[in-house]
Design an enzyme around this catalytic site. Structure first.
Site, PDB file in Angstrom:
ATOM      1  N   MET A  65       0.841  -1.197   0.000  1.00 60.22           N
ATOM      2  CA  MET A  65       0.000   0.000   0.000  1.00 60.22           C
ATOM      3  C   MET A  65       0.882   1.255   0.000  1.00 60.22           C
ATOM      4  O   MET A  65       0.414   2.356   0.318  1.00 60.22           O
ATOM      5  CB  MET A  65      -0.941  -0.001   1.199  1.00 60.22           C
ATOM      6  CG  MET A  65      -1.942  -1.165   1.122  1.00 60.22           C
ATOM      7  SD  MET A  65      -3.452  -0.854   2.014  1.00 60.22           S
ATOM      8  CE  MET A  65      -2.856  -0.584   3.648  1.00 60.22           C
TER       9      MET A  65
ATOM     10  N   GLY B 259      11.061  -2.719   5.491  1.00 62.22           N
ATOM     11  CA  GLY B 259      10.354  -4.003   5.453  1.00 62.22           C
ATOM     12  C   GLY B 259       9.893  -4.314   4.039  1.00 62.22           C
ATOM     13  O   GLY B 259      10.141  -5.401   3.513  1.00 62.22           O
ATOM     14  N   HIS B 260       9.253  -3.329   3.409  1.00 61.30           N
ATOM     15  CA  HIS B 260       8.813  -3.517   2.019  1.00 61.30           C
ATOM     16  C   HIS B 260      10.018  -3.794   1.109  1.00 61.30           C
ATOM     17  O   HIS B 260       9.956  -4.645   0.223  1.00 61.30           O
ATOM     18  CB  HIS B 260       8.120  -2.254   1.491  1.00 61.30           C
ATOM     19  CG  HIS B 260       6.842  -1.897   2.191  1.00 61.30           C
ATOM     20  ND1 HIS B 260       6.688  -0.722   2.896  1.00 61.30           N
ATOM     21  CD2 HIS B 260       5.657  -2.535   2.286  1.00 61.30           C
ATOM     22  CE1 HIS B 260       5.458  -0.650   3.376  1.00 61.30           C
ATOM     23  NE2 HIS B 260       4.801  -1.739   3.024  1.00 61.30           N
TER      24      HIS B 260
ATOM     25  N   MET C 237       8.481  -2.633  11.763  1.00 62.62           N
ATOM     26  CA  MET C 237       8.309  -1.517  10.822  1.00 62.62           C
ATOM     27  C   MET C 237       6.907  -1.544  10.251  1.00 62.62           C
ATOM     28  O   MET C 237       6.368  -2.619   9.969  1.00 62.62           O
ATOM     29  CB  MET C 237       9.323  -1.630   9.690  1.00 62.62           C
ATOM     30  CG  MET C 237      10.718  -1.356  10.164  1.00 62.62           C
ATOM     31  SD  MET C 237      11.872  -1.452   8.803  1.00 62.62           S
ATOM     32  CE  MET C 237      13.389  -1.085   9.691  1.00 62.62           C
TER      33      MET C 237
ATOM     34  N   GLY D  64       4.710 -10.428   3.676  1.00 57.69           N
ATOM     35  CA  GLY D  64       5.463 -10.351   4.928  1.00 57.69           C
ATOM     36  C   GLY D  64       4.790 -11.131   6.049  1.00 57.69           C
ATOM     37  O   GLY D  64       3.564 -11.107   6.182  1.00 57.69           O
ATOM     38  N   GLN D  65       5.625 -11.767   6.843  1.00 65.34           N
ATOM     39  CA  GLN D  65       5.139 -12.492   8.029  1.00 65.34           C
ATOM     40  C   GLN D  65       4.510 -11.525   9.047  1.00 65.34           C
ATOM     41  O   GLN D  65       3.728 -11.915   9.895  1.00 65.34           O
ATOM     42  CB  GLN D  65       6.319 -13.262   8.658  1.00 65.34           C
ATOM     43  CG  GLN D  65       6.024 -14.015   9.958  1.00 65.34           C
ATOM     44  CD  GLN D  65       4.992 -15.127   9.775  1.00 65.34           C
ATOM     45  OE1 GLN D  65       4.748 -15.584   8.669  1.00 65.34           O
ATOM     46  NE2 GLN D  65       4.375 -15.541  10.877  1.00 65.34           N
TER      47      GLN D  65
ATOM     48  N   SER E 293       4.011   1.242   7.940  1.00 66.71           N
ATOM     49  CA  SER E 293       3.728   2.573   7.388  1.00 66.71           C
ATOM     50  C   SER E 293       2.958   3.414   8.403  1.00 66.71           C
ATOM     51  O   SER E 293       2.986   4.643   8.343  1.00 66.71           O
ATOM     52  CB  SER E 293       2.905   2.444   6.108  1.00 66.71           C
ATOM     53  OG  SER E 293       3.550   1.588   5.200  1.00 66.71           O
TER      54      SER E 293
HETATM   55  P1  AMP Z   1       1.421  -2.955   3.467  1.00 70.97           P
HETATM   56  O1  AMP Z   1       1.983  -1.894   2.590  1.00 70.97           O
HETATM   57  O2  AMP Z   1       1.395  -2.610   4.909  1.00 70.97           O
HETATM   58  O3  AMP Z   1       0.113  -3.513   2.954  1.00 70.97           O
HETATM   59  O4  AMP Z   1       2.436  -4.169   3.374  1.00 70.97           O
HETATM   60  C1  AMP Z   1       2.831  -4.707   2.138  1.00 70.97           C
HETATM   61  C2  AMP Z   1       3.620  -5.970   2.391  1.00 70.97           C
HETATM   62  O5  AMP Z   1       4.758  -5.669   3.178  1.00 70.97           O
HETATM   63  C3  AMP Z   1       2.816  -7.028   3.167  1.00 70.97           C
HETATM   64  O6  AMP Z   1       3.091  -8.308   2.634  1.00 70.97           O
HETATM   65  C4  AMP Z   1       3.351  -6.877   4.566  1.00 70.97           C
HETATM   66  O7  AMP Z   1       3.249  -8.061   5.333  1.00 70.97           O
HETATM   67  C5  AMP Z   1       4.796  -6.521   4.293  1.00 70.97           C
HETATM   68  N1  AMP Z   1       5.380  -5.836   5.454  1.00 70.97           N
HETATM   69  C6  AMP Z   1       4.850  -4.801   6.140  1.00 70.97           C
HETATM   70  N2  AMP Z   1       5.643  -4.468   7.177  1.00 70.97           N
HETATM   71  C7  AMP Z   1       6.689  -5.322   7.153  1.00 70.97           C
HETATM   72  C8  AMP Z   1       7.849  -5.513   7.975  1.00 70.97           C
HETATM   73  N3  AMP Z   1       8.071  -4.749   9.040  1.00 70.97           N
HETATM   74  N4  AMP Z   1       8.710  -6.494   7.654  1.00 70.97           N
HETATM   75  C9  AMP Z   1       8.482  -7.288   6.563  1.00 70.97           C
HETATM   76  N5  AMP Z   1       7.409  -7.156   5.749  1.00 70.97           N
HETATM   77  C10 AMP Z   1       6.533  -6.200   6.044  1.00 70.97           C
END
Ligand code: AMP
Length: 284
Positions: free
Chosen positions: A30, A36-37, A184, A147-148, A186
């Site tokens: 997103m 992390g991303h 981590m 991500g886990q 957003s």
């Molecule tokens: P989001 O943008 O929050 O929807 O996350 C996009 C992807 O990044 C998802 O697969 C999340 O699980 C992964 N993600 C978010 N935060 C982390 C993190 N701290 N470490 C690893 N992967 C992450």
């Protein structure tokens, strides 16, 4: 790196890679990209020749009253970061492109979707599954990296991909943390300095449960209650849930047995910001 915003153009690009037998990996996000991303993008790079990173703040996965409108967006920064990690295509459709007028079809995985996050965020996984299925159809990836950090999302999306026969291998990346252990996210930018300091309690409570289990504690209710006591020492914290569940069915566990690998997960509001974290532990 190419920036693509239309579904048709994305599908055209993906079809071009097919005859050349180029493996495609997708990293759905997103946006508001953090380390992390970026670790997901790097993992995608290692597993495919073409990496498509998607940035789309998906309205259908936000429940009523959640932070859809104020969710942080910075596409310029994201595109620099995505490119520097080796993204080949940045797919950034807008809401009308993904949900044109008259859109009606949703993908649901009942059961798994109604627990934990799904209980607190009705409709969340229906939105997640729908957008991930659509992204799979737009990009036609061989590999998808998640991500886990969002452990339940991994389970629900994997089930959806199996049930609907998407020929996609799902790779799970470990959670990246700040120096003090805060996962981590957003959403961490919402935290005031005091809240930021207190937010690390999510991770500390997971570490506490790991210590308790390591010392022989097997009663889940007792472990959860110790975690909750620790979290409640922080004035800004309000617990949504703390769970010790079977890592594949997400059914709550009463007690732990040697060799179990339960999923310990929690959601806590720090001030106005809802944060989640989790850990899987092998019971010694
Ligand atoms: P989001 O943008 O929050 O929807 O996350 C996009 C992807 O990044 C998802 O697969 C999340 O699980 C992964 N993600 C978010 N935060 C982390 C993190 N701290 N470490 C690893 N992967 C992450």
């Amino acid at each position: 790196m190419r920036i693509v915003s239309s579904v048709q153009e994305m599908q055209r690009q993906s079809r071009e890679f097919r005859p050349r037998s180029k493996k495609i990996a997708v990293v759905p996000t997103m946006g508001s990209l953090h380390e992390g991303h970026l670790s997901l993008i790097r993992l995608a790079r290692e597993n495919a020749e073409i990496v498509v990173t998607t940035v789309f703040v998906n309205p259908t996965q936000f429940a009523e009253g959640e932070d859809f409108t104020k969710y942080p967006r910075d596409i310029e920064r994201d595109s620099l970061a995505a490119e520097s990690e080796g993204t080949d295509i940045l797919f950034v459709p807008d809401v009308e492109e993904m949900y044109p007028k008259g859109f009606r079809t949703f993908v649901e995985v009942p059961g798994l979707s109604g627990l934990l996050e799904g209980k607190s965020r009705p409709g969340h996984f229906r939105g997640v599954c729908t957008i991930v299925a659509k992204l799979f159809n737009c990009i036609m990836p061989d590999v998808a990296v998640f991500g886990q950090k969002d452990a339940q999302q991994v389970l629900v999306v994997s089930k959806m991909a199996r049930d609907l026969d998407f020929p996609v291998r799902i790779i799970v990346a470990p959670t990246l943390r700040e120096g003090d252990g805060l996962a981590m996210s957003s959403r961490n930018v919402y935290l005031s300095p005091v809240e930021r300091a207190e937010a690390v309690v999510l991770y500390h409570s997971l570490q506490l449960s790991e210590r308790l289990i390591g010392n022989g504690e097997r009663n889940c209710r007792l472990i959860i209650s110790e975690m909750e006591k620790l979290i409640m020492t922080k004035p800004s914290a309000r617990i949504d849930y703390v769970s010790i569940a079977d890592a594949s069915t997400l059914m709550e566990l009463e007690s732990l047995q040697r060799g179990d690998v339960p999923l310990l997960s929690l959601a806590v509001k720090i001030g106005g910001t809802r944060l989640i974290d989790n850990l899987t532990i092998k019971v010694p």
